[in-house]
Scaffold this motif. Structure first.
Motif, PDB file in Angstrom:
ATOM      1  N   GLU A 191       0.829  -1.207   0.000  1.00  0.00           N
ATOM      2  CA  GLU A 191       0.000   0.000   0.000  1.00  0.00           C
ATOM      3  C   GLU A 191       0.866   1.261   0.000  1.00  0.00           C
ATOM      4  N   ILE A 192       1.903   1.262   0.842  1.00  0.00           N
ATOM      5  CA  ILE A 192       2.785   2.423   0.918  1.00  0.00           C
ATOM      6  C   ILE A 192       3.578   2.570  -0.378  1.00  0.00           C
ATOM      7  N   ALA A 193       4.089   1.469  -0.887  1.00  0.00           N
ATOM      8  CA  ALA A 193       4.870   1.515  -2.133  1.00  0.00           C
ATOM      9  C   ALA A 193       4.035   2.094  -3.273  1.00  0.00           C
ATOM     10  N   LYS A 194       2.802   1.634  -3.381  1.00  0.00           N
ATOM     11  CA  LYS A 194       1.911   2.135  -4.432  1.00  0.00           C
ATOM     12  C   LYS A 194       1.633   3.616  -4.240  1.00  0.00           C
ATOM     13  N   GLY A 195       1.438   4.023  -2.991  1.00  0.00           N
ATOM     14  CA  GLY A 195       1.106   5.409  -2.702  1.00  0.00           C
ATOM     15  C   GLY A 195       2.244   6.384  -2.939  1.00  0.00           C
ATOM     16  N   LEU A 196       3.468   5.877  -3.029  1.00  0.00           N
ATOM     17  CA  LEU A 196       4.629   6.764  -3.193  1.00  0.00           C
ATOM     18  C   LEU A 196       5.295   6.620  -4.563  1.00  0.00           C
ATOM     19  N   THR A 197       4.631   5.981  -5.500  1.00  0.00           N
ATOM     20  CA  THR A 197       5.258   5.751  -6.812  1.00  0.00           C
ATOM     21  C   THR A 197       5.225   6.973  -7.718  1.00  0.00           C
ATOM     22  N   THR A 198       4.295   7.893  -7.488  1.00  0.00           N
ATOM     23  CA  THR A 198       4.118   9.002  -8.429  1.00  0.00           C
ATOM     24  C   THR A 198       4.477  10.354  -7.821  1.00  0.00           C
ATOM     25  N   CYS A 199       5.369  10.357  -6.846  1.00  0.00           N
ATOM     26  CA  CYS A 199       5.704  11.606  -6.154  1.00  0.00           C
ATOM     27  C   CYS A 199       6.621  12.486  -7.004  1.00  0.00           C
ATOM     28  N   LYS A 200       6.366  13.794  -6.986  1.00  0.00           N
ATOM     29  CA  LYS A 200       7.205  14.740  -7.723  1.00  0.00           C
ATOM     30  C   LYS A 200       8.582  14.858  -7.084  1.00  0.00           C
ATOM     31  N   SER A 201       8.619  14.787  -5.765  1.00  0.00           N
ATOM     32  CA  SER A 201       9.882  14.890  -5.038  1.00  0.00           C
ATOM     33  C   SER A 201      10.173  13.573  -4.336  1.00  0.00           C
ATOM     34  N   LYS A 202      11.432  13.251  -4.195  1.00  0.00           N
ATOM     35  CA  LYS A 202      11.852  12.045  -3.483  1.00  0.00           C
ATOM     36  C   LYS A 202      12.737  12.389  -2.279  1.00  0.00           C
ATOM     37  N   THR A 203      12.891  13.674  -2.002  1.00  0.00           N
ATOM     38  CA  THR A 203      13.784  14.106  -0.933  1.00  0.00           C
ATOM     39  C   THR A 203      13.015  14.325   0.355  1.00  0.00           C
ATOM     40  N   LEU A 204      13.465  13.667   1.398  1.00  0.00           N
ATOM     41  CA  LEU A 204      12.815  13.663   2.700  1.00  0.00           C
ATOM     42  C   LEU A 204      13.737  14.373   3.691  1.00  0.00           C
ATOM     43  N   VAL A 205      13.458  15.653   3.976  1.00  0.00           N
ATOM     44  CA  VAL A 205      14.273  16.399   4.939  1.00  0.00           C
ATOM     45  C   VAL A 205      13.626  16.262   6.306  1.00  0.00           C
ATOM     46  N   THR A 206      14.330  15.619   7.226  1.00  0.00           N
ATOM     47  CA  THR A 206      13.772  15.277   8.532  1.00  0.00           C
ATOM     48  C   THR A 206      14.545  15.954   9.659  1.00  0.00           C
ATOM     49  N   GLU A 209      17.726  11.801  11.778  1.00  0.00           N
ATOM     50  CA  GLU A 209      17.807  10.686  10.835  1.00  0.00           C
ATOM     51  C   GLU A 209      17.183   9.416  11.402  1.00  0.00           C
ATOM     52  N   ALA A 210      15.850   9.419  11.510  1.00  0.00           N
ATOM     53  CA  ALA A 210      15.133   8.255  12.023  1.00  0.00           C
ATOM     54  C   ALA A 210      14.430   7.477  10.926  1.00  0.00           C
ATOM     55  N   PHE A 211      14.437   7.986   9.693  1.00  0.00           N
ATOM     56  CA  PHE A 211      13.591   7.420   8.648  1.00  0.00           C
ATOM     57  C   PHE A 211      14.386   6.759   7.516  1.00  0.00           C
ATOM     58  N   GLY A 212      15.565   6.291   7.846  1.00  0.00           N
ATOM     59  CA  GLY A 212      16.407   5.668   6.839  1.00  0.00           C
ATOM     60  C   GLY A 212      15.804   4.410   6.240  1.00  0.00           C
ATOM     61  N   TYR A 213      15.136   3.595   7.055  1.00  0.00           N
ATOM     62  CA  TYR A 213      14.547   2.358   6.539  1.00  0.00           C
ATOM     63  C   TYR A 213      13.347   2.645   5.651  1.00  0.00           C
ATOM     64  N   LEU A 214      12.551   3.628   6.040  1.00  0.00           N
ATOM     65  CA  LEU A 214      11.425   4.021   5.204  1.00  0.00           C
ATOM     66  C   LEU A 214      11.932   4.540   3.864  1.00  0.00           C
ATOM     67  N   ALA A 215      12.959   5.392   3.912  1.00  0.00           N
ATOM     68  CA  ALA A 215      13.527   5.940   2.676  1.00  0.00           C
ATOM     69  C   ALA A 215      14.128   4.837   1.812  1.00  0.00           C
ATOM     70  N   ASP A 216      14.829   3.920   2.428  1.00  0.00           N
ATOM     71  CA  ASP A 216      15.460   2.826   1.690  1.00  0.00           C
ATOM     72  C   ASP A 216      14.424   1.941   1.005  1.00  0.00           C
ATOM     73  N   ARG A 217      13.349   1.639   1.709  1.00  0.00           N
ATOM     74  CA  ARG A 217      12.334   0.729   1.170  1.00  0.00           C
ATOM     75  C   ARG A 217      11.571   1.342  -0.004  1.00  0.00           C
ATOM     76  N   TYR A 218      11.303   2.654   0.095  1.00  0.00           N
ATOM     77  CA  TYR A 218      10.426   3.282  -0.893  1.00  0.00           C
ATOM     78  C   TYR A 218      11.163   4.261  -1.817  1.00  0.00           C
ATOM     79  N   LYS A 219      12.477   4.063  -1.891  1.00  0.00           N
ATOM     80  CA  LYS A 219      13.305   4.795  -2.857  1.00  0.00           C
ATOM     81  C   LYS A 219      13.213   6.310  -2.679  1.00  0.00           C
ATOM     82  N   LEU A 220      13.259   6.727  -1.422  1.00  0.00           N
ATOM     83  CA  LEU A 220      13.323   8.141  -1.090  1.00  0.00           C
ATOM     84  C   LEU A 220      14.739   8.486  -0.640  1.00  0.00           C
ATOM     85  N   LYS A 221      15.029   9.757  -0.587  1.00  0.00           N
ATOM     86  CA  LYS A 221      16.340  10.226  -0.143  1.00  0.00           C
ATOM     87  C   LYS A 221      16.157  10.965   1.170  1.00  0.00           C
TER      88      LYS A 221
END
Length: 308
Positions: A191-206, A209-221
């Motif tokens: 569900e999450i993978a599908k929901g993040l496939t069409t995002c204009k931005s892939k950069t996650l400024v947090t 640095e607690a969201f490395g696994y989320l970024a890794d799984r869903y191809k975010l930076k």
């Protein structure tokens, strides 16, 4: 340290309050386990509590060492908690999150969830800030693995095996519930993978640095302002992140629950962005793990400009 940075200034009070509250809870849980004959499972903090309850079901008594609203990293253990860890059939924890728990667990009756999955290295600028920050002095990996549902599904399967070994009479029930939980987490992952496939931005400024696994799984930076939320970032780090945020057109700086948003707000004002809360699920949310992860998905979709 900024005067508005409440976590550091209140850590002693929070830890003291948690010891008093959890000591009473730990004592009650031990008595319940002794009278109803169910194995006692101690979870270090919320995501592991949720997982233990899903896999253990009605065959175990689950208690948690970290009260809602308390930062897991700040927890100190009283005598009752140490006794509960000693007497538990199984303690479920992640080494590197809570040094006090790391020191107190019984190695023969504990399950370090990080041993069940492939871990990621610590934050990109861990060496800059020192790996003693955020309780990471004894591990070289990022411990926030529960933010990847696929990894957590693997942990669920292994937890079923460990509970079965601790309580052979209910081994099949643990295995069945673990499989069901893994399937549920797999569906969430899709569900999450599908929901993040069409995002204009892939950069996650947090905020940190607690969201490395989320970024890794869903191809975010992931770009964290700091490795440790209790440490004020250096001017050089703030300047570096601000430059990157401008260059990549970042519209949202993510802060999180239990963390003072001051630093994130300063950066957002600097680059003309807004802030939004992304929950690292270190403490119990208003719903449960699944609903909180779906809330995170909605927050990400809005912030990253994902198409419906």
């Amino acid at each position: 340290m900024m005067s508005g940075f409440s976590r550091s200034s209140a850590a002693g009070l929070l830890a003291a309050a948690s010891v008093l509250t959890l000591a009473a809870c730990g004592s009650g849980s031990a008595e319940t386990s002794a009278t109803d004959g169910k194995p006692q499972v101690v979870a270090a903090f919320y995501p592991l509590q949720w997982l233990s309850e899903q896999v253990g079901g009605s065959d175990v008594q689950v208690s948690v060492l970290t009260s809602p609203g308390v930062e897991p990293h700040d927890v100190e253990l009283g005598i009752q908690q140490v006794t509960a860890l000693r007497d538990a059939a199984l303690t479920v924890y992640i080494k590197g999150i809570q040094p006090a728990v790391d020191d107190a667990v019984n190695a023969d009756k504990s399950f370090d969830a990080a041993t069940a999955v492939a871990t990621l290295p610590a934050g990109e600028h861990a060496e800059e800030e020192g790996e003693e920050a955020h309780g990471h002095e004894e591990v070289s990996y990022d411990p926030h693995l529960w933010l990847d549902p696929a990894r957590l599904a693997t942990v669920a399967t292994k937890l079923g095996e460990r509970l079965g070994a601790a309580d052979p009479a209910h081994a099949q029930a643990y295995k069945d519930r673990a499989a069901k939980t893994a399937t549920t987490l797999g569906a969430l992952d899709q569900e999450i993978a599908k929901g993040l496939t069409t995002c204009k931005s892939k950069t996650l400024v947090t905020a940190h640095e607690a969201f490395g696994y989320l970024a890794d799984r869903y191809k975010l930076k992931q770009v964290g302002i700091t490795l440790d939320p209790e440490t004020e970032p250096s001017p050089a780090r703030l300047s570096e992140v601000a430059k990157l945020a401008r260059a990549e057109g970042v519209s949202t700086i993510f802060t999180e629950t239990l963390v003072n948003p001051k630093v994130a707000e300063v950066l957002a004002n600097e680059v003309g962005a807004k802030t939004a809360v992304l929950d690292p699920l270190e403490s119990k949310p208003s719903g449960d793990y699944l609903s909180a992860m779906r809330d995170n998905l909605k927050t990400l979709q809005t912030a990253l400009g994902c198409m419906a």
